[in-house]
Design an enzyme around this catalytic site. Structure first.
Site, mmCIF file in Angstrom:
data_model
loop_
_atom_site.group_PDB
_atom_site.id
_atom_site.type_symbol
_atom_site.label_atom_id
_atom_site.label_comp_id
_atom_site.label_asym_id
_atom_site.label_seq_id
_atom_site.Cartn_x
_atom_site.Cartn_y
_atom_site.Cartn_z
ATOM 1 N N SER A 1 0.790 -1.226 0.000
ATOM 2 C CA SER A 1 0.000 0.000 0.000
ATOM 3 C C SER A 1 0.825 1.280 0.000
ATOM 4 O O SER A 1 1.575 1.527 -0.930
ATOM 5 C CB SER A 1 -0.952 -0.046 1.191
ATOM 6 O OG SER A 1 -1.834 1.018 1.132
ATOM 7 N N HIS A 2 0.732 2.051 1.079
ATOM 8 C CA HIS A 2 1.380 3.370 1.131
ATOM 9 C C HIS A 2 2.864 3.271 1.487
ATOM 10 O O HIS A 2 3.546 4.290 1.523
ATOM 11 C CB HIS A 2 0.664 4.254 2.146
ATOM 12 C CG HIS A 2 0.640 3.650 3.519
ATOM 13 N ND1 HIS A 2 -0.194 2.603 3.849
ATOM 14 C CD2 HIS A 2 1.358 3.917 4.629
ATOM 15 C CE1 HIS A 2 0.014 2.267 5.102
ATOM 16 N NE2 HIS A 2 0.958 3.040 5.604
ATOM 17 N N ASP B 1 -3.013 6.370 -3.197
ATOM 18 C CA ASP B 1 -1.798 5.747 -2.657
ATOM 19 C C ASP B 1 -1.290 4.602 -3.535
ATOM 20 O O ASP B 1 -1.789 4.384 -4.640
ATOM 21 C CB ASP B 1 -2.030 5.265 -1.218
ATOM 22 C CG ASP B 1 -2.937 4.047 -1.155
ATOM 23 O OD1 ASP B 1 -3.782 3.901 -2.054
ATOM 24 O OD2 ASP B 1 -2.791 3.235 -0.222
ATOM 25 N N ASP C 1 -1.627 1.364 -3.704
ATOM 26 C CA ASP C 1 -2.543 0.359 -4.250
ATOM 27 C C ASP C 1 -3.916 0.916 -4.590
ATOM 28 O O ASP C 1 -4.849 0.159 -4.869
ATOM 29 C CB ASP C 1 -2.665 -0.825 -3.283
ATOM 30 C CG ASP C 1 -3.237 -0.408 -1.933
ATOM 31 O OD1 ASP C 1 -3.028 0.745 -1.532
ATOM 32 O OD2 ASP C 1 -3.890 -1.246 -1.288
ATOM 33 N N ASP D 1 -6.274 2.515 -2.862
ATOM 34 C CA ASP D 1 -7.458 2.517 -1.992
ATOM 35 C C ASP D 1 -7.582 3.775 -1.137
ATOM 36 O O ASP D 1 -8.614 4.007 -0.530
ATOM 37 C CB ASP D 1 -7.540 1.235 -1.140
ATOM 38 C CG ASP D 1 -6.314 1.005 -0.276
ATOM 39 O OD1 ASP D 1 -5.377 1.825 -0.329
ATOM 40 O OD2 ASP D 1 -6.294 -0.015 0.439
ATOM 41 N N ARG D 2 -6.539 4.605 -1.092
ATOM 42 C CA ARG D 2 -6.643 5.841 -0.301
ATOM 43 C C ARG D 2 -6.883 7.047 -1.204
ATOM 44 O O ARG D 2 -6.604 6.994 -2.403
ATOM 45 C CB ARG D 2 -5.353 6.094 0.474
ATOM 46 C CG ARG D 2 -5.068 5.043 1.495
ATOM 47 C CD ARG D 2 -3.893 5.482 2.342
ATOM 48 N NE ARG D 2 -3.621 4.453 3.334
ATOM 49 C CZ ARG D 2 -2.966 4.660 4.461
ATOM 50 N NH1 ARG D 2 -2.482 5.861 4.719
ATOM 51 N NH2 ARG D 2 -2.770 3.680 5.311
ATOM 52 N N LYS E 1 -11.620 0.045 0.706
ATOM 53 C CA LYS E 1 -11.689 1.484 0.504
ATOM 54 C C LYS E 1 -11.272 1.767 -0.927
ATOM 55 O O LYS E 1 -10.611 0.947 -1.560
ATOM 56 C CB LYS E 1 -10.858 2.241 1.522
ATOM 57 C CG LYS E 1 -9.399 1.828 1.636
ATOM 58 C CD LYS E 1 -8.788 2.512 2.858
ATOM 59 C CE LYS E 1 -7.301 2.269 2.978
ATOM 60 N NZ LYS E 1 -6.981 1.036 3.719
HETATM 61 C C1 VG1 Z 1 -3.027 2.174 8.530
HETATM 62 C C2 VG1 Z 1 -4.218 3.060 8.791
HETATM 63 C C3 VG1 Z 1 -5.497 2.245 8.712
HETATM 64 C C4 VG1 Z 1 -5.565 1.542 7.352
HETATM 65 C C5 VG1 Z 1 -4.314 0.712 7.139
HETATM 66 C C6 VG1 Z 1 -4.269 0.083 5.760
HETATM 67 O O1 VG1 Z 1 -2.951 1.187 9.538
HETATM 68 O O2 VG1 Z 1 -4.126 3.699 10.024
HETATM 69 O O3 VG1 Z 1 -6.600 3.091 8.903
HETATM 70 O O4 VG1 Z 1 -6.696 0.716 7.291
HETATM 71 O O5 VG1 Z 1 -3.160 1.531 7.268
HETATM 72 O O6 VG1 Z 1 -4.319 1.057 4.763
HETATM 73 P P1 VG1 Z 1 -1.980 1.297 10.800
HETATM 74 O O7 VG1 Z 1 -2.180 0.007 11.542
HETATM 75 O O8 VG1 Z 1 -0.603 1.510 10.264
HETATM 76 O O9 VG1 Z 1 -2.434 2.492 11.568
HETATM 77 V V1 VG1 Z 1 -3.546 0.786 3.311
HETATM 78 O O10 VG1 Z 1 -4.000 1.933 2.244
HETATM 79 O O11 VG1 Z 1 -1.928 0.905 3.797
HETATM 80 O O12 VG1 Z 1 -3.834 -0.772 2.922
HETATM 81 CO CO CO Z 2 -3.569 1.441 0.385
#
Ligand code: VG1
Ligand code: CO
Length: 543
Positions: free
Chosen positions: A113-114, A277, A279, A281-282, A376
């Site tokens: 993801s990010h 982001d 992938d 989803d953000r 998302k």
């Molecule tokens: C973070 C965010 C959470 C989100 C998760 C996955 O998790 O706070 O709200 O669902 O990333 O997002 P954490 O445990 O680091 O706070 V993504 O777009 O990285 O799949």
């Molecule tokens: Co993501």
């Protein structure tokens, strides 16, 4: 088809976090590491004979290698078919849609993801179930349990599949179908939103700028904004996918998407800016010189949902993760619909959506979505805003300010302290937890502590319980501070501090959140002793 049984030894660190297993690429490159995890996923499934697996990723380094391995393992483990996005690409929301549209048994999404990408950076893998959503905790725990005892995995002796070419390959009754990763998703969006109104808005000179952050949304943005909505090509930036995401940190927020932020706050700024982001989803939403917090964005989409064709009948209910601000709660109250509060992570929304209890969901971490998929969805959020802007014919800023005037403003900010030694981070959390009793009733400046707790959640559909989902300090006036450790990082620990205060007074709505929350920020540092215990003076990221 010949199936090899490969002997292997368990790795003890394959515990999925908030969203799948994320590790450094180097960790995934160890012999058998990826294979063990994939076999552990497959071992938890009971496959029907015609089971299909959806497979794709965000295009980061190691994606192509992993795709080939997983195809061979799917063949060996009884899948009849794998549907894979061309080039190994499927954004997370697009993968969720493919699972649902083609009714596949489940899906594997390759993404961190990010998190940054490249040989020295991160890789990730997660399993989604037949509803299109991330596997619930019950399944991720079963997968983790398998990873600790695994001793062999199965992999078929089949040739590499050309995933660049659309079409089907048949191998002894096992089929691999390479699909266009964009088309199904773009069609879904076109069915949900008023594309002709958005097209007209853009043709009238409304300027947009979308930042793909060199990650997976690039091809989706080209198809949707340029081909289908007629935006000029300079409306896009960083929309060519690179395996390293351009060396950047594909996290759409004020810190990591600063190029876009500068454009939106500069001279001759466009009317609307957005980013997604790694992938897809953000989302981050910006107006001319104006930032919309994700919590406000969710509330505003909920309040205006009936302007969007897909929701013209209204919204059944809404849900937000616990640290997300209560802005959407106020909208739900006015609409007289239920509002659910869940732990962080999209997997907790799935049951509520499957049971038709909620239509819209969101997280403060730049995640917004609806029941059109079970993830998302960044571009969905961008299109929601464009649809609302086209219908209201007002600027982003005036829509947000009018919303605050009507509902009051939930002033909100999150401070992240990244890459802290794990012991130091744990000591901050332990210290807070140990002081819960002493803090209750205590005054800090103008704030009086009402209660403190460790958030726990009981799923109203399947009764499952998730504990220790964040420490909450709730004040008498409804303000709150939340502390949580991140579950997506791959280096050290990240402490997140979430700050929220309610401001009904319209004359104070223009204040910068950092200014409005300044006193609470100091209180958070004081009660947690974060500076003393970690040696950190300032957060790494403020959103
Ligand atoms: C973070 C965010 C959470 C989100 C998760 C996955 O998790 O706070 O709200 O669902 O990333 O997002 P954490 O445990 O680091 O706070 V993504 O777009 O990285 O799949
Ligand atoms: Co993501």
């Amino acid at each position: 088809m010949h199936i090899n049984h490969i002997q292997s030894q368990a790795f003890l660190d394959q515990k999925p976090g908030t969203s799948g297993l994320r590790k450094k690429v180097k960790v995934f490159q160890q012999a058998h590491y990826l294979e063990n995890f994939v076999q552990s996923i497959f071992d938890t499934l009971e496959l029907p004979t015609d089971a299909t697996l959806t497979l794709g990723g965000d295009g980061r380094f190691y994606n192509r290698v992993a795709i080939q391995t997983i195809i061979k393992m799917a063949a060996a483990n009884g899948f009849a078919k794998v549907i894979v996005g061309q080039g190994g690409i499927l954004s997370t929301p697009a993968a969720s849609h493919v699972i649902r549209k083609y009714q596949t048994f489940g899906g594997i999404i390759l993404s961190a993801s990010h998190n940054p990408a490249g040989p020295e950076e991160d890789f990730g893998i997660k399993y989604n179930t037949a509803n299109g959503g991330p596997a619930p905790e019950k399944i991720t725990e079963a997968i983790f349990a398998k990873t600790k005892t695994i001793s062999e995995y199965k992999i078929a002796d089949i040739p590499q599949i050309d995933i660049e070419k659309l079409g089907e390959t048949n191998l002894d009754g096992f089929t691999v179908q390479v699909i266009d990763p964009v088309r199904d998703y773009a069609d879904l969006m076109a069915n949900m939103f008023d594309f002709s109104a958005i097209k007209k808005l853009i043709a009238s000179g409304f300027n947009i700028k979308f930042d793909g952050m060199h990650a997976v949304t690039g091809p989706y943005a080209k198809e949707i904004f340029i081909n289908r909505l007629g935006a000029p090509s300079n409306s896009l930036m960083n929309c060519d996918v690179s395996e390293t995401f351009g060396g950047g940190h594909p996290d759409p927020n004020l810190t990591y998407a600063h190029d876009l932020v500068e454009i939106l706050y500069g001279n001759a700024a466009p009317d609307f800016g957005a980013a997604s982001d790694g992938d897809g989803d953000r989302n981050m939403i910006l107006g001319k010189g104006f930032f919309v917090t994700p919590s406000d964005s969710l509330a505003i989409i909920a309040a205006n949902a009936t302007l969007i064709p897909a929701y013209k009948q209204g919204v059944a209910g809404v849900a937000r993760s616990m640290p997300t601000s209560g802005a959407v709660d106020r909208v739900a109250q006015k609409l007289n619909i239920p509002c659910y509060e869940t732990p962080t992570g999209w997997k907790f929304f799935g049951n509520l959506m499957d049971a038709d209890k909620v239509t819209l969901c969101g997280e403060e971490s730049f995640g917004t979505g609806s029941n059109h998929v079970r993830e998302k969805d960044g571009l969905w959020a961008v299109l929601s805003w464009l649809n609302i802007l086209a219908a209201k014919q007002q600027s982003v800023e005036s829509i947000v300010k009018a919303h605050w005037a009507e509902y009051g403003r939930n002033v909100y900010s999150r401070h992240d302290f990244e890459n802290i030694p794990t012991d130091a981070a744990n000591s901050v959390i332990d210290h807070l937890r140990g002081n819960f009793g002493a803090m209750t009733g205590q005054s800090f400046g103008r704030y009086i502590v009402k209660t403190c707790d460790d958030f726990s959640y009981t799923d109203s559909i399947d009764g499952s319980i998730s504990t220790k989902q964040g420490l909450r300090i709730l004040f008498e006036d409804g303000s709150r501070i939340v502390f949580r450790l991140s579950g997506t990082g791959t280096e050290g620990a990240t402490i997140r501090i979430y700050l929220e205060a309610f401001e009904p007074d319209v004359t104070k709505h223009h204040l910068d959140a950092q200014e409005a929350l300044a006193e609470m920020i100091q209180i958070a540092l004081q009660i947690s002793q974060l500076r003393e215990k970690t040696g950190r003076e300032k957060p790494t990221v403020i959103t």
